[in-house]
Design an enzyme around this catalytic site. Structure first.
Site, PDB file in Angstrom:
ATOM      1  N   GLY A 175       0.799  -1.171  -0.156  1.00  0.00           N
ATOM      2  CA  GLY A 175       0.022  -0.030   0.163  1.00  0.00           C
ATOM      3  C   GLY A 175       1.109   1.648   0.058  1.00  0.00           C
ATOM      4  CD  GLU A 205       6.479   0.310  -4.928  1.00  0.00           C
ATOM      5  OE1 GLU A 205       5.810   0.494  -3.520  1.00  0.00           O
ATOM      6  OE2 GLU A 205       5.860   0.198  -5.923  1.00  0.00           O
ATOM      7  CG  ASP A 294       5.073  -4.765  -7.924  1.00  0.00           C
ATOM      8  OD1 ASP A 294       4.376  -5.464  -7.278  1.00  0.00           O
ATOM      9  OD2 ASP A 294       5.190  -3.369  -8.719  1.00  0.00           O
TER      10      ASP A 294
END
Ligand SMILES: O=c1[nH]cnc2c1ncn2[C@H]1C[C@H](O)[C@@H](CO)O1
Ligand SMILES: [Zn+2]
Length: 358
Positions: A175, A205, A294
Protein backbone atom coordinates in the site's frame (compact mmCIF):
# COMPACT_ATOMS: atom_id res chain seq x y z
CA UNK A 1 27.51 -16.13 -26.99
CA UNK A 2 24.53 -14.40 -28.58
CA UNK A 3 22.07 -12.29 -26.64
CA UNK A 4 19.03 -14.23 -25.35
CA UNK A 5 15.84 -13.49 -27.30
CA UNK A 6 12.41 -13.10 -25.68
CA UNK A 7 11.39 -16.47 -27.15
CA UNK A 8 14.45 -18.17 -25.62
CA UNK A 9 13.94 -16.40 -22.29
CA UNK A 10 10.43 -17.87 -22.16
CA UNK A 11 12.01 -21.36 -22.29
CA UNK A 12 14.26 -20.69 -19.30
CA UNK A 13 13.20 -21.93 -15.83
CA UNK A 14 12.38 -18.73 -13.93
CA UNK A 15 11.64 -17.78 -10.34
CA UNK A 16 9.26 -15.03 -9.25
CA UNK A 17 9.21 -13.67 -5.70
CA UNK A 18 7.11 -10.53 -6.05
CA UNK A 19 3.81 -10.79 -7.89
CA UNK A 20 0.41 -9.56 -6.63
CA UNK A 21 -2.56 -11.86 -7.22
CA UNK A 22 -4.89 -8.87 -7.60
CA UNK A 23 -2.42 -7.24 -10.01
CA UNK A 24 -2.31 -10.11 -12.48
CA UNK A 25 -5.86 -10.89 -13.55
CA UNK A 26 -6.72 -11.60 -17.19
CA UNK A 27 -8.95 -8.80 -18.48
CA UNK A 28 -11.42 -11.34 -19.91
CA UNK A 29 -11.77 -12.80 -16.42
CA UNK A 30 -12.33 -9.37 -14.84
CA UNK A 31 -15.15 -8.76 -17.32
CA UNK A 32 -16.70 -12.21 -16.70
CA UNK A 33 -16.52 -11.84 -12.93
CA UNK A 34 -17.94 -8.30 -13.05
CA UNK A 35 -20.92 -9.55 -15.06
CA UNK A 36 -21.51 -12.52 -12.75
CA UNK A 37 -21.28 -10.46 -9.54
CA UNK A 38 -23.04 -7.30 -10.73
CA UNK A 39 -19.92 -5.11 -10.39
CA UNK A 40 -20.77 -2.17 -12.67
CA UNK A 41 -17.81 0.20 -12.31
CA UNK A 42 -15.40 -1.22 -14.93
CA UNK A 43 -14.01 1.47 -17.24
CA UNK A 44 -14.54 -0.84 -20.27
CA UNK A 45 -16.15 -4.17 -21.10
CA UNK A 46 -13.79 -4.94 -23.94
CA UNK A 47 -10.75 -7.04 -22.90
CA UNK A 48 -8.23 -5.16 -25.07
CA UNK A 49 -9.53 -1.71 -24.08
CA UNK A 50 -9.58 -2.70 -20.45
CA UNK A 51 -5.97 -3.92 -20.67
CA UNK A 52 -4.96 -0.59 -22.17
CA UNK A 53 -6.90 1.31 -19.51
CA UNK A 54 -5.07 -0.52 -16.69
CA UNK A 55 -1.69 0.14 -18.21
CA UNK A 56 -2.33 3.83 -18.89
CA UNK A 57 -4.00 4.47 -15.53
CA UNK A 58 -0.96 2.91 -13.85
CA UNK A 59 1.47 5.13 -15.75
CA UNK A 60 0.91 8.14 -13.50
CA UNK A 61 4.33 8.35 -11.89
CA UNK A 62 2.72 8.19 -8.44
CA UNK A 63 2.38 5.07 -6.27
CA UNK A 64 -0.85 6.37 -4.74
CA UNK A 65 -2.53 6.81 -8.15
CA UNK A 66 -1.13 3.50 -9.35
CA UNK A 67 -2.83 1.78 -6.41
CA UNK A 68 -6.25 3.24 -7.30
CA UNK A 69 -6.54 0.83 -10.25
CA UNK A 70 -6.77 -2.13 -7.85
CA UNK A 71 -10.33 -1.12 -6.90
CA UNK A 72 -11.50 -2.87 -10.10
CA UNK A 73 -9.61 -6.13 -9.58
CA UNK A 74 -10.35 -6.41 -5.87
CA UNK A 75 -13.94 -5.41 -6.67
CA UNK A 76 -14.51 -8.65 -8.62
CA UNK A 77 -12.55 -10.93 -6.25
CA UNK A 78 -15.15 -11.26 -3.50
CA UNK A 79 -16.38 -14.86 -3.72
CA UNK A 80 -14.76 -18.26 -3.24
CA UNK A 81 -15.34 -19.13 -6.92
CA UNK A 82 -13.80 -15.87 -8.13
CA UNK A 83 -10.72 -16.33 -5.93
CA UNK A 84 -10.27 -19.93 -7.08
CA UNK A 85 -10.49 -18.88 -10.71
CA UNK A 86 -8.06 -15.95 -10.34
CA UNK A 87 -5.49 -18.05 -8.47
CA UNK A 88 -5.76 -20.99 -10.88
CA UNK A 89 -5.33 -18.70 -13.90
CA UNK A 90 -2.40 -16.98 -12.23
CA UNK A 91 -0.61 -20.34 -11.85
CA UNK A 92 -1.44 -21.24 -15.47
CA UNK A 93 -0.16 -17.92 -16.82
CA UNK A 94 3.07 -18.06 -14.82
CA UNK A 95 3.68 -21.68 -15.86
CA UNK A 96 3.07 -20.73 -19.51
CA UNK A 97 5.76 -18.05 -19.11
CA UNK A 98 8.24 -20.67 -17.84
CA UNK A 99 8.10 -19.82 -14.15
CA UNK A 100 8.97 -22.91 -12.08
CA UNK A 101 8.66 -21.38 -8.61
CA UNK A 102 6.54 -18.39 -7.58
CA UNK A 103 5.56 -16.59 -4.40
CA UNK A 104 2.31 -14.76 -5.11
CA UNK A 105 0.98 -12.24 -2.59
CA UNK A 106 -2.43 -10.79 -1.85
CA UNK A 107 -4.18 -9.03 1.02
CA UNK A 108 -6.89 -11.29 2.52
CA UNK A 109 -8.55 -8.28 4.20
CA UNK A 110 -9.42 -6.86 0.76
CA UNK A 111 -11.57 -9.85 -0.17
CA UNK A 112 -14.09 -9.89 2.67
CA UNK A 113 -16.55 -7.19 1.58
CA UNK A 114 -19.23 -9.74 0.54
CA UNK A 115 -18.93 -11.75 3.74
CA UNK A 116 -16.02 -14.17 3.19
CA UNK A 117 -13.95 -14.69 6.35
CA UNK A 118 -10.16 -14.33 6.24
CA UNK A 119 -9.84 -18.11 6.55
CA UNK A 120 -12.25 -18.67 3.66
CA UNK A 121 -10.23 -16.28 1.51
CA UNK A 122 -7.00 -18.16 2.22
CA UNK A 123 -8.47 -21.61 1.61
CA UNK A 124 -10.05 -20.47 -1.67
CA UNK A 125 -6.79 -18.99 -2.97
CA UNK A 126 -4.90 -22.13 -1.90
CA UNK A 127 -7.40 -24.28 -3.77
CA UNK A 128 -7.02 -22.16 -6.90
CA UNK A 129 -3.26 -22.43 -6.85
CA UNK A 130 -3.46 -26.17 -6.29
CA UNK A 131 -5.75 -26.58 -9.31
CA UNK A 132 -3.77 -24.24 -11.56
CA UNK A 133 -0.36 -25.70 -10.69
CA UNK A 134 -1.21 -29.38 -11.05
CA UNK A 135 0.79 -31.00 -13.83
CA UNK A 136 2.25 -27.70 -15.06
CA UNK A 137 5.77 -27.90 -13.62
CA UNK A 138 5.27 -24.93 -11.33
CA UNK A 139 5.20 -24.64 -7.56
CA UNK A 140 3.37 -21.66 -6.02
CA UNK A 141 3.49 -20.48 -2.42
CA UNK A 142 1.59 -17.44 -1.17
CA UNK A 143 2.52 -14.42 0.92
CA UNK A 144 -0.24 -12.84 2.97
CA UNK A 145 -0.11 -9.06 2.73
CA UNK A 146 -1.42 -6.61 5.31
CA UNK A 147 -2.33 -3.12 4.06
CA UNK A 148 -0.04 -0.57 5.70
CA UNK A 149 -2.73 2.13 6.09
CA UNK A 150 -4.97 -0.31 7.98
CA UNK A 151 -4.51 -1.76 11.47
CA UNK A 152 -4.98 -5.47 10.79
CA UNK A 153 -1.37 -6.56 10.40
CA UNK A 154 -1.30 -8.62 13.62
CA UNK A 155 -4.40 -10.53 12.55
CA UNK A 156 -2.93 -11.19 9.09
CA UNK A 157 0.41 -12.23 10.59
CA UNK A 158 -1.41 -14.74 12.78
CA UNK A 159 -3.26 -16.00 9.71
CA UNK A 160 0.06 -16.44 7.87
CA UNK A 161 1.46 -18.50 10.74
CA UNK A 162 -1.71 -20.58 10.98
CA UNK A 163 -1.52 -21.51 7.26
CA UNK A 164 2.25 -21.72 6.93
CA UNK A 165 2.31 -25.46 6.31
CA UNK A 166 -0.58 -25.27 3.88
CA UNK A 167 0.19 -22.97 1.00
CA UNK A 168 1.33 -19.81 2.80
CA UNK A 169 5.10 -19.25 2.93
CA UNK A 170 5.36 -15.71 4.29
CA UNK A 171 3.99 -12.26 5.08
CA UNK A 172 4.29 -8.76 3.59
CA UNK A 173 2.96 -5.23 3.97
CA UNK A 174 1.90 -3.15 0.96
CA UNK A 175 0.00 0.00 0.00
CA UNK A 176 1.00 3.67 0.10
CA UNK A 177 4.45 3.96 1.67
CA UNK A 178 4.81 7.70 2.38
CA UNK A 179 3.17 8.43 5.74
CA UNK A 180 2.85 4.74 6.63
CA UNK A 181 6.25 3.60 7.94
CA UNK A 182 6.83 -0.12 8.56
CA UNK A 183 7.23 0.48 12.32
CA UNK A 184 3.45 1.11 12.48
CA UNK A 185 3.26 -2.68 12.29
CA UNK A 186 6.13 -3.52 14.61
CA UNK A 187 4.04 -5.79 16.84
CA UNK A 188 3.19 -7.99 13.84
CA UNK A 189 6.84 -8.24 12.78
CA UNK A 190 8.00 -9.03 16.31
CA UNK A 191 5.34 -11.73 16.54
CA UNK A 192 6.49 -13.26 13.23
CA UNK A 193 10.10 -13.28 14.38
CA UNK A 194 9.14 -15.09 17.59
CA UNK A 195 7.31 -17.63 15.41
CA UNK A 196 10.38 -18.15 13.18
CA UNK A 197 8.27 -16.98 10.23
CA UNK A 198 9.48 -15.23 7.08
CA UNK A 199 8.46 -11.79 5.82
CA UNK A 200 9.25 -9.16 3.27
CA UNK A 201 8.33 -5.47 3.39
CA UNK A 202 7.56 -3.10 0.50
CA UNK A 203 10.18 -0.42 1.18
CA UNK A 204 12.20 2.10 -0.79
CA UNK A 205 9.62 2.40 -3.57
CA UNK A 206 7.31 5.35 -2.77
CA UNK A 207 9.61 6.58 -0.01
CA UNK A 208 13.36 6.56 0.58
CA UNK A 209 16.12 5.36 2.88
CA UNK A 210 14.32 5.81 6.24
CA UNK A 211 11.71 3.31 5.09
CA UNK A 212 14.38 0.76 4.09
CA UNK A 213 16.27 1.34 7.33
CA UNK A 214 13.16 0.79 9.44
CA UNK A 215 12.15 -2.30 7.47
CA UNK A 216 15.52 -3.93 8.12
CA UNK A 217 16.78 -2.56 11.42
CA UNK A 218 13.52 -2.15 13.32
CA UNK A 219 11.24 -4.72 11.76
CA UNK A 220 13.75 -7.41 10.76
CA UNK A 221 12.60 -7.92 7.15
CA UNK A 222 14.10 -10.96 5.40
CA UNK A 223 13.73 -9.26 2.00
CA UNK A 224 12.83 -5.85 0.59
CA UNK A 225 9.95 -5.30 -1.81
CA UNK A 226 11.61 -3.11 -4.48
CA UNK A 227 14.26 -1.39 -2.33
CA UNK A 228 15.21 0.70 -5.39
CA UNK A 229 15.94 3.80 -3.34
CA UNK A 230 18.90 2.09 -1.68
CA UNK A 231 20.66 3.81 -4.58
CA UNK A 232 20.37 7.06 -2.56
CA UNK A 233 23.01 5.60 -0.22
CA UNK A 234 25.52 4.88 -3.00
CA UNK A 235 27.77 7.52 -4.52
CA UNK A 236 29.37 6.81 -7.89
CA UNK A 237 32.51 8.78 -8.76
CA UNK A 238 33.33 9.98 -12.28
CA UNK A 239 35.64 6.98 -12.80
CA UNK A 240 32.72 4.61 -12.00
CA UNK A 241 33.93 3.67 -8.53
CA UNK A 242 31.04 3.23 -6.09
CA UNK A 243 31.10 4.23 -2.44
CA UNK A 244 28.48 2.60 -0.27
CA UNK A 245 26.93 4.30 2.76
CA UNK A 246 26.39 2.26 5.92
CA UNK A 247 22.86 1.14 5.07
CA UNK A 248 23.70 0.13 1.49
CA UNK A 249 26.78 -1.73 2.76
CA UNK A 250 24.65 -3.53 5.35
CA UNK A 251 22.11 -4.60 2.71
CA UNK A 252 24.88 -5.94 0.48
CA UNK A 253 26.96 -7.53 3.26
CA UNK A 254 23.93 -9.32 4.71
CA UNK A 255 22.86 -10.45 1.24
CA UNK A 256 19.38 -8.96 1.78
CA UNK A 257 17.36 -9.81 -1.33
CA UNK A 258 15.93 -6.91 -3.34
CA UNK A 259 12.70 -7.79 -5.13
CA UNK A 260 13.02 -5.40 -8.07
CA UNK A 261 10.29 -4.86 -10.66
CA UNK A 262 11.66 -2.51 -13.34
CA UNK A 263 8.49 -1.70 -15.30
CA UNK A 264 6.42 -1.13 -12.16
CA UNK A 265 9.15 1.16 -10.82
CA UNK A 266 8.92 3.34 -13.94
CA UNK A 267 5.14 3.59 -13.58
CA UNK A 268 5.26 4.66 -9.93
CA UNK A 269 8.12 7.07 -10.53
CA UNK A 270 10.72 5.12 -8.54
CA UNK A 271 13.00 5.05 -11.62
CA UNK A 272 13.16 7.21 -14.75
CA UNK A 273 13.85 4.58 -17.44
CA UNK A 274 14.97 0.97 -17.69
CA UNK A 275 18.44 2.09 -18.76
CA UNK A 276 18.69 4.34 -15.67
CA UNK A 277 17.11 1.79 -13.34
CA UNK A 278 19.29 1.17 -10.26
CA UNK A 279 19.25 -2.54 -11.04
CA UNK A 280 22.15 -1.99 -13.48
CA UNK A 281 24.45 -0.58 -10.79
CA UNK A 282 23.20 -2.91 -8.05
CA UNK A 283 23.82 -5.97 -10.21
CA UNK A 284 27.32 -4.69 -11.03
CA UNK A 285 27.97 -4.26 -7.29
CA UNK A 286 26.69 -7.79 -6.54
CA UNK A 287 23.75 -6.85 -4.37
CA UNK A 288 21.37 -9.79 -4.13
CA UNK A 289 19.07 -8.52 -6.87
CA UNK A 290 16.04 -10.45 -8.13
CA UNK A 291 13.78 -9.60 -11.10
CA UNK A 292 10.01 -9.50 -10.65
CA UNK A 293 6.75 -8.47 -12.26
CA UNK A 294 4.92 -6.83 -9.32
CA UNK A 295 1.64 -6.45 -11.24
CA UNK A 296 1.47 -8.18 -14.62
CA UNK A 297 -1.85 -6.55 -15.53
CA UNK A 298 -0.95 -2.96 -14.61
CA UNK A 299 2.48 -3.23 -16.20
CA UNK A 300 1.40 -5.44 -19.13
CA UNK A 301 4.38 -7.65 -18.41
CA UNK A 302 5.70 -11.10 -17.51
CA UNK A 303 8.96 -12.29 -15.95
CA UNK A 304 10.26 -13.06 -19.45
CA UNK A 305 9.42 -9.55 -20.64
CA UNK A 306 11.13 -7.97 -17.62
CA UNK A 307 14.25 -10.03 -18.39
CA UNK A 308 14.03 -9.09 -22.05
CA UNK A 309 13.91 -5.36 -21.22
CA UNK A 310 17.01 -5.77 -19.06
CA UNK A 311 18.80 -7.70 -21.80
CA UNK A 312 18.02 -4.83 -24.21
CA UNK A 313 19.10 -2.11 -21.78
CA UNK A 314 22.16 -3.69 -20.16
CA UNK A 315 23.25 -6.36 -22.65
CA UNK A 316 22.75 -9.18 -20.14
CA UNK A 317 23.64 -12.70 -21.26
CA UNK A 318 22.54 -16.17 -20.12
CA UNK A 319 24.94 -16.07 -17.16
CA UNK A 320 23.35 -12.84 -15.91
CA UNK A 321 19.83 -14.26 -16.26
CA UNK A 322 20.87 -17.43 -14.44
CA UNK A 323 22.49 -15.33 -11.71
CA UNK A 324 19.23 -13.38 -11.14
CA UNK A 325 17.28 -16.65 -11.13
CA UNK A 326 19.56 -18.43 -8.66
CA UNK A 327 19.51 -15.29 -6.48
CA UNK A 328 15.72 -15.46 -6.42
CA UNK A 329 15.63 -19.18 -5.63
CA UNK A 330 18.16 -18.74 -2.81
CA UNK A 331 15.95 -15.97 -1.39
CA UNK A 332 12.67 -17.91 -1.47
CA UNK A 333 10.81 -18.58 1.77
CA UNK A 334 10.58 -22.38 1.35
CA UNK A 335 13.05 -24.62 3.21
CA UNK A 336 16.73 -24.64 2.21
CA UNK A 337 16.77 -28.22 0.94
CA UNK A 338 13.80 -27.56 -1.34
CA UNK A 339 15.44 -24.41 -2.72
CA UNK A 340 18.62 -26.35 -3.39
CA UNK A 341 16.71 -29.12 -5.14
CA UNK A 342 15.15 -26.57 -7.51
CA UNK A 343 18.49 -24.85 -8.17
CA UNK A 344 20.38 -28.07 -8.90
CA UNK A 345 17.58 -30.15 -10.37
CA UNK A 346 15.67 -27.60 -12.47
CA UNK A 347 17.32 -24.18 -12.84
CA UNK A 348 20.92 -25.11 -13.58
CA UNK A 349 20.08 -27.95 -16.01
CA UNK A 350 17.49 -25.73 -17.75
CA UNK A 351 19.94 -22.89 -18.28
CA UNK A 352 22.72 -25.31 -19.29
CA UNK A 353 20.53 -26.62 -22.09
CA UNK A 354 19.70 -23.11 -23.33
CA UNK A 355 23.33 -22.01 -23.21
CA UNK A 356 24.38 -25.12 -25.07
CA UNK A 357 21.80 -24.47 -27.81
CA UNK A 358 22.81 -20.80 -28.06
O1 LIG B 1 4.17 -1.91 -5.87
C1 LIG B 1 3.35 -1.86 -4.96
N1 LIG B 1 3.60 -1.11 -3.85
C2 LIG B 1 2.77 -1.05 -2.81
N2 LIG B 1 1.59 -1.68 -2.78
C3 LIG B 1 1.26 -2.42 -3.86
C4 LIG B 1 2.09 -2.54 -4.96
N3 LIG B 1 1.49 -3.33 -5.86
C5 LIG B 1 0.32 -3.70 -5.33
N4 LIG B 1 0.17 -3.14 -4.13
C6 LIG B 1 -0.97 -3.26 -3.22
C7 LIG B 1 -2.30 -3.15 -3.94
C8 LIG B 1 -2.92 -4.50 -3.76
O2 LIG B 1 -4.33 -4.42 -3.62
C9 LIG B 1 -2.27 -5.02 -2.50
C10 LIG B 1 -2.31 -6.50 -2.26
O3 LIG B 1 -1.85 -7.24 -3.34
O4 LIG B 1 -0.94 -4.54 -2.62
ZN1 LIG C 1 4.41 -4.97 -4.90
Amino acid sequence: MTQPTLEQIRQAPKVLLHDHLDGGLRTGTIIDLARESGYDKLPSNDPANLAQWFQEASDSGSLERYLETFAHTVGVMQSREALIRCAAECAEDLAADGVVYAEVRYAPELHTSNGLTLDEVVTAVNEGFRLGSEGRGIRVGTLLTAMRHQARSMEIAELAVRYRDVGVVGFDIAGAEAGYPPTRHLDAFEYLQRENAHFTIHAGEGFGLPSIWQAIQWCGADRLGHGVRIIDDIAVAADGEAKLGRLAAYVRDKRIPLEMAPTSNLQTGAAASIAEHPIGLLRRLYFRVTVNTDNRLMSATSVSQEFDKLVQAFGYDWDDLQWFTVNAMKSAFIPFDERLALINGVIKPGFAQLKWRA
